[in-house]
Motif scaffolding. Structure first.
Motif, PDB file in Angstrom:
ATOM      1  N   ILE A   9       0.746  -1.183  -0.036  1.00  0.00           N
ATOM      2  CA  ILE A   9      -0.151  -0.066  -0.150  1.00  0.00           C
ATOM      3  C   ILE A   9       0.808   1.182  -0.154  1.00  0.00           C
ATOM      4  O   ILE A   9       1.988   1.212   0.463  1.00  0.00           O
ATOM      5  CB  ILE A   9      -0.879   0.103   1.152  1.00  0.00           C
ATOM      6  CG1 ILE A   9      -0.329  -0.035   2.759  1.00  0.00           C
ATOM      7  CG2 ILE A   9      -1.991  -0.891   1.031  1.00  0.00           C
ATOM      8  CD1 ILE A   9      -1.045   0.455   3.779  1.00  0.00           C
ATOM      9  N   CYS A  10       0.282   2.024  -0.626  1.00  0.00           N
ATOM     10  CA  CYS A  10       1.018   3.647  -0.564  1.00  0.00           C
ATOM     11  C   CYS A  10       0.002   4.796   0.006  1.00  0.00           C
ATOM     12  O   CYS A  10      -1.174   4.547  -0.516  1.00  0.00           O
ATOM     13  CB  CYS A  10       1.582   3.963  -1.991  1.00  0.00           C
ATOM     14  SG  CYS A  10       2.509   2.587  -2.657  1.00  0.00           S
ATOM     15  N   LYS A  11       0.695   5.770   0.445  1.00  0.00           N
ATOM     16  CA  LYS A  11      -0.011   6.870   0.788  1.00  0.00           C
ATOM     17  C   LYS A  11      -0.151   7.747  -0.434  1.00  0.00           C
ATOM     18  O   LYS A  11       0.359   7.529  -1.522  1.00  0.00           O
ATOM     19  CB  LYS A  11       0.732   7.759   1.968  1.00  0.00           C
ATOM     20  CG  LYS A  11       0.981   7.166   3.168  1.00  0.00           C
ATOM     21  CD  LYS A  11       1.796   7.952   3.901  1.00  0.00           C
ATOM     22  CE  LYS A  11       2.246   7.408   5.335  1.00  0.00           C
ATOM     23  NZ  LYS A  11       3.179   8.112   6.150  1.00  0.00           N
ATOM     24  N   SER A  12      -1.633   8.261  -0.331  1.00  0.00           N
ATOM     25  CA  SER A  12      -1.719   9.103  -1.480  1.00  0.00           C
ATOM     26  C   SER A  12      -1.035  10.636  -1.241  1.00  0.00           C
ATOM     27  O   SER A  12      -0.533  10.772  -0.298  1.00  0.00           O
ATOM     28  CB  SER A  12      -3.113   9.595  -1.910  1.00  0.00           C
ATOM     29  OG  SER A  12      -3.418   9.943  -0.524  1.00  0.00           O
ATOM     30  N   THR A  16      -2.839  12.136   1.484  1.00  0.00           N
ATOM     31  CA  THR A  16      -2.690  11.827   2.719  1.00  0.00           C
ATOM     32  C   THR A  16      -1.145  12.236   3.188  1.00  0.00           C
ATOM     33  O   THR A  16      -1.051  12.832   4.203  1.00  0.00           O
ATOM     34  CB  THR A  16      -2.245  10.425   2.875  1.00  0.00           C
ATOM     35  OG1 THR A  16      -3.725   9.795   2.398  1.00  0.00           O
ATOM     36  CG2 THR A  16      -2.167   9.655   4.092  1.00  0.00           C
TER      37      THR A  16
END
Lengths: 678, 509
Positions: free
Chosen positions: A44-47, A50
């Protein structure tokens, strides 16, 4: 004066573009340590969104930890329109308010909708409007009637986190901003409640995902117009946090200290402890004493540069001193104090240090000197749940080699009523009170002042200048009651009982039970008994007169004294009347206890007090404290002719005092002396 | 207040003074400006010796370089001795002198001690580069490594004494430059020129005037209700300037009557920052009627024997009680300005009464609250909810809130691990599990980190497959439930909490 950091507006880009991933995968799957044969989860990655929210929140966390008031931050979120998350009002200047607002705003809209103008410009426009609104303190200063009201300068800072296409795009952003600023100032000038912006610092943070090369170049601060200074920082999204925490140092004039050598128990191995470092931020003024102080030492103090994702700053390394004793319990020579906040708030070393301090302990910090020596330069301590760094003086003191209080005026007097003054201090301890708006007239401070005056109305400072305060067993609790601002019925009765009991004692020709301490007043025994009573009555009268205007009840007590004294002088028969009154007042005459006991221990056959006793005491004292009078010498000469045999116990004792019942303190027995004392 | 005397030893100081001959005909040598300066400095030292014995003085000479002739000392005779053997050097350079002075002071006293700088020169500001005119002209040019030494980096006062007659043509150039200097220095700095003819007398008078203006002792009265004592503060407090974001309050002075407002235990006071510290020394004081008491000795001539030490003083009583009780007295120094008086012992355990001046204002020590709102304890008992010190702020700081911080990966990892640890101890840890889960969920929603919720759901699903067989079946049920809930739009609303699913293992609370 009028710093730009008083008002900051964050403008966060909330356009659909900010919903995209930073392409910086997170190691959130923490099962890896448990075994190899696990199915890996999709990373998962932060946007971008975020990233910008959490970095700006972190910026605010530091600001509000260090400056709970006076440094204001507002948030504007911009998509198809601007959304304002909070006002300048103090009640909305906190993280939870902003976090709630952010949760309501939610993630950026997914897709572009036709006909909708998504842009960060909306937010910038509103940010300028926000800067022209007065903060509470600005409003107060502007409406104050002092000459400074018109001189107030309104400065502010706008920090915009966005993603621009290229430098041309950035240039147009700049032009629009300057235009808008000039326009808004015109509006503000014609308005009563808005203030024009005298200077604005615009910081644009251009972020982009890891897998993209941006066309925007960074620009160092430059004066666009007298109204506007602008800078641009362009970086990959994951570097945003370290850029902001670097910028915050200059925005708020902060400095970093690394507390090194903190002993901490290992999680795995509780018996050993390793040393850790914790980095904290605080106002740079906390260092000025050591960095600007001694030019030789400041050059020698070790300041390390830290490199973190491209940004660098100085940190002063100070060593933890394991606390010895209670450094918080004494007044340190503290030249400055500032709030601190840990740079990495939830890390284990940080929370260990924080909890150590919040639990009420304090830590001294030590600065290394090139000469090899070490100096305690700071103190970390928590007060009321907030942690402060106290800067301690490391320079030479002008108070070097001061005289001692005993060498000065009054220094050789040994019979001050120190214990009594300690009691007075404890009775006049200050506590924080909430100012009651309904309270008219005097505030707590004024009340305290009149209270202190009441408590000191009659207060001889040495033991040898008072009889009444040396006769606590007879007088208490009269002094304590009389200093009150009013008395209850029962308290009046209590005071009167004390006066009557004293009168009774005098009638019985009892000598006053003066303690044999200091001065020259005690011990003259029967010789000066009447004189003592005269002085005591006089002193009581002075004391009561001093307090007579406290209340009507106080007057009543004074009148009681004046009455019985007059009766006493005029007609002895009236005394019986007073004694009957006393009996009528209540059986529980505690204050008369001393004399009652005395009466029971004295049998009718007891000889009158042996004069040689008091003589002995008197001589003993006289040699130390008072010059002998002719009478003393005569009495001394005549003493050996005393016909009465000496008390047997005294013959065997060392001094003039003989211990009664020497066998009484055998094991298992309770000492009875207190009961026999009279 | 430590003093640095900076004496100009340039050649121009050796110019003879016209019309003034040595007083004795034996001494035929012509008097120079240097002689007069030495004379003046001696007058100043004499004044200190009689009036202000505790001042530290250092002597620095300067020309184009500077030299410390005498480091800080209270032994004024040693300075006098050194003064006799001073040699002349080249030219006047005032900037160098001030740099030297600053170095000397900062090395010894740091940046918080108030100091006096007395610059003795002849009114000739020097020529060429490094002359005063040249220095002042280059003020606005950025000088990174070597900033101009004024304003002083410590609370300092500059006094410039020109050994020149008022009519000296050189003064016309020099004086405006000196005026610039004292403007830069601030804090009531002054330029002094001997009045009338340049003679021994006029120079001595000039230094005398300087001494009287600069070394004013502070004498006042310490009051506690009806008790009190005349006092002397050493060193005397300097006028203070308070700067805030919105105002500058200059010239704040301590009132002559310092009034005690009440007492606080030293532990509660907690070492707040002070702008300066002063010894409170008692002076002989007439007793107030309240302190007088009664005299038990008819022959009370002990008080008239002239020994101050034997006359009772309120300060000594106060000191004793403060020391015994380990308390400090809060006192009002002037309108909205407070200080603390307490017992202080130096390294030699000599104990004395100390006054620290706090920053002016009533709301300056956060943990004591507004100082004007401190009152007697019985007033607090009447009102409910009053507890005493420390006063706590209305909001907790971030470090005591335990709010999630995921800027560093470790923060996120430890939050997830915590939840998984609780998950394995279901059903006992049901409450903790759901509390931590919802805390993490709320934080994720605030930051728009919905990717995390999806990721967390997958972790729980995988965790269900990995559980050892001996674990309570509730683990599987609850984790499956949570994974399902996390993917529903329901959990994307901040106000909705994920609650435990009811199972037979889950005892009703």
């Amino acid at each position: 004066m009028y710093p730009a950091n008083h008002k900051t507006v964050f403008v966060l880009d909330h356009t659909p573009y900010f919903g995209i991933s930073t392409e910086s995968p997170l190691e959130f799957d923490c099962l890896k340590t448990r075994g190899q044969n696990l199915i890996p989860l999709a990373p998962i990655c932060k946007s971008l969104w975020t990233t910008s929210v959490e970095s700006s929140m972190e910026y605010c966390r530091i600001v509000w930890d260090l400056f709970p008031t006076g440094k204001l931050v507002r948030f504007v979120v911009s998509d198809h329109a601007a959304h304002i998350l909070n006002t300048w009002s103090a009640s909305q200047q906190n993280l939870s308010h902003i976090m709630n607002g952010m949760a309501i705003i939610g993630v950026p809209p997914r897709t572009h909708q036709p006909g909708v103008d998504f842009s960060v410009i909306h937010g910038l426009r509103v940010a300028i409007e926000a800067l022209t609104e007065s903060s509470e303190i600005q409003h107060e200063k502007r409406t104050s009637l002092t000459e400074n009201a018109t001189k107030l300068l309104n400065s502010g800072r706008v920090i915009c986190i966005t993603s621009a296409r290229d430098d041309i795009n950035m240039k147009s952003l700049e032009n629009i901003f300057l235009n808008q600023l000039t326009q808004q100032n015109k509006i503000a000038l014609t308005s009563d409640h808005l203030i024009p912006v005298h200077h604005c610092h615009l910081v644009i943070l251009n972020i982009f995902p890891n897998n993209i090369e941006s066309q925007v170049t960074s620009q160092s601060p430059r004066e666009v117009s007298p109204l506007l200074t602008m800078e641009v920082h362009s970086m990959k999204a994951p570097a945003l946090h370290s850029k902001l925490s670097h910028l915050i140092l200059s925005h708020y004039d902060l400095a970093s200290t690394t507390v090194t050598g903190i002993p901490m128990k290992e999680e795995q191995n509780a018996s050993s402890s390793a040393n850790y470092d914790v980095e904290i931020f605080h106002s740079s003024a906390a260092h000025s004493a050591i960095l600007k102080g001694n030019p030789q030492d400041s050059a020698l103090i070790k300041t390390f540069r830290r490199f973190e994702e491209g940004s660098e700053y100085e940190t002063v390394t100070l060593k933890w001193c394991t606390p010895r004793g209670c450094s918080a319990c004494e007044m340190q020579n503290c030249t400055a104090m500032h709030r601190i906040t840990p740079v990495d708030v939830n890390s284990r070393p940080s929370s260990c240090l924080i909890n150590f301090l919040l639990n009420g302990r304090s830590v001294m910090l030590e600065m290394a000197r090139k000469s090899g020596g070490k100096t305690i330069s700071h103190l970390l301590a928590a007060h009321g749940g907030e942690i402060f760094i106290h800067t301690l003086s490391t320079a030479r003191s002008v108070l070097e080699d001061p005289p001692s209080i005993s060498e000065g005026c009054g220094g050789r007097v040994t019979d001050y009523r120190i214990t009594d003054f300690g009691t007075l201090m404890r009775n006049n301890v200050l506590v924080p009170l909430k100012k009651n708006s309904s309270d008219e007239g005097e505030g707590p401070a004024a009340k305290m002042r009149s209270r202190l005056e009441r408590h000191t109305k009659y207060w001889p400072i040495t033991i040898s200048n008072t009889l009444m305060f040396n006769l606590k067993q007879l007088i208490d609790p009269l002094p304590e009651l009389m200093v009150k601002d009013d008395l209850t019925k029962e308290e009046i009765v209590q005071c009167k009982q004390i006066i009557f009991a004293l009168l009774q004692l005098e009638a019985k020709h009892e000598p006053l039970p003066l303690p044999s301490i200091g001065g020259g007043r005690g011990g003259k025994g029967g010789v000066r008994r009447e004189e003592h009573y005269r002085l005591l009555w006089g002193e009581l009268e002075t004391f009561l007169k001093g307090h007579a205007n406290n209340s009507a009840a106080h007057v009543e007590v004074l009148n009681c004294l004046l009455e019985v004294r007059n009766k006493d002088d005029k007609d002895k028969v009236e005394l019986d009347q007073a004694l009957r009154e006393l009996d009528g007042l209540g059986k529980e005459d505690i204050t008369a206890r001393a004399s009652v006991i005395r009466a029971t221990t004295d049998s009718p056959m007891s000889p009158p007090p042996c004069t040689s006793v008091s003589l002995g005491k008197q001589l003993h004292k006289g040699s130390l404290y008072t010059p002998k009078s002719l009478l003393d010498i005569w009495l001394q000469r005549s003493a050996p002719k005393e016909r009465k045999p000496e008390f047997h116990g005294r013959i065997q004792s060392d001094g003039p005092k003989a211990k009664l019942y020497p066998n009484l303190k055998e094991p298992g027995r309770e000492p009875r002396e207190p009961i026999l004392e009279a | 207040m430590p003093t640095v005397i900076a004496l100009d030893v340039s050649l121009s100081m050796r110019r003879p003074v016209l019309g003034v001959l040595g007083t004795d005909s034996v001494q035929t040598e012509q008097l120079t400006r240097h002689h007069l300066a030495v004379q003046g400095i001696n007058a100043l030292l004499h004044y200190l010796q009689t009036n202000s014995k505790l001042e530290f003085v250092s002597l620095v000479v300067f020309s184009s370089l500077y030299e410390v002739i005498c480091p800080f000392t209270r032994d004024y005779d040693s300075i006098r001795a050194k003064l006799q053997n001073i040699e002349e050097c080249d030219k006047t350079c005032i900037e160098t002198a001030l740099h030297g002075v600053n170095n000397v002071i900062m090395a010894e006293w740091g940046n918080t001690t108030a100091c006096q700088v007395i610059l003795v020169t002849d009114g000739n500001p020097g020529v060429g580069t490094m002359s005063l005119g040249d220095s002042l002209n280059s003020l606005n040019v950025k000088r990174d490594n070597n900033p101009f030494p004024l304003p002083f980096p410590y609370p300092g006062k500059l006094s410039i004494v020109c050994i020149a007659s008022q009519q000296d043509p050189g003064l016309a150039i020099g004086l405006p430059l000196y005026q610039r200097l004292i403007e830069l220095a601030g804090s009531d700095s002054i330029v002094l020129i001997p009045e009338g003819q340049l003679t021994k007398n006029s120079v001595t008078n000039c230094f005398q005037k300087l001494a009287e203006a600069n070394y004013v002792s502070f004498q006042g009265y310490l009051k506690c209700g009806h008790l009190g004592s005349r006092i002397f503060l050493s060193p005397p407090p300097m006028p203070h300037t308070k700067k805030t974001d919105f105002e500058i309050l200059a010239g704040l002075t301590v009132s002559k009557t310092i009034e005690i407002c009440g007492f606080i235990s030293v532990a509660d006071v907690g070492s707040p920052s002070a702008i300066s510290r002063h010894l409170v020394l008692p002076l002989p004081t007439e007793k107030t009627p309240s302190m007088q008491g009664i005299s038990l000795e008819e022959e009370s001539d002990t008080e008239d024997n002239g020994d101050d030490g034997k006359i009772p003083s309120f300060c000594v009583l106060l000191h004793g009680a403060l020391k015994v009780e380990n308390m400090a007295a809060l006192c009002l120094l002037n309108t909205d300005w407070y200080g603390f008086i307490y017992s202080w012992a130096d390294t030699k355990k000599k104990s004395n009464l100390m006054l620290t001046l706090l920053e002016p204002g009533t709301d300056i020590i956060p943990w004591l609250g507004n100082l004007s709102n401190l009152g007697p304890i019985d007033a607090a008992i009447n009102k409910s909810g009053e507890i005493g010190f420390p006063v706590r702020p209305s909001e907790k700081r971030s470090y005591s809130q335990n709010a999630p911080s995921w800027i560093r990966q470790v923060g996120l990892q430890s939050d997830i691990q915590k939840i998984l640890r609780h998950a394995r101890k279901l059903p006992e840890k049901t409450q903790n599990f759901y509390k931590e889960l919802n805390r993490l969920r709320r934080a994720a929603l605030s930051m728009g980190f919905v990717e995390l919720l999806e990721g967390l759901a997958s972790i729980f699903e995988r965790e269900c497959t990995l559980l050892p067989p001996n674990l309570n079946p509730d683990c599987t049920i609850q984790m499956g439930h949570v994974a399902e809930m996390l993917r529903k739009p329901y959990s994307r609303e901040l106000k909705n909490n994920i609650t435990p699913v009811r199972t037979k293992f889950h005892h009703a609370e």
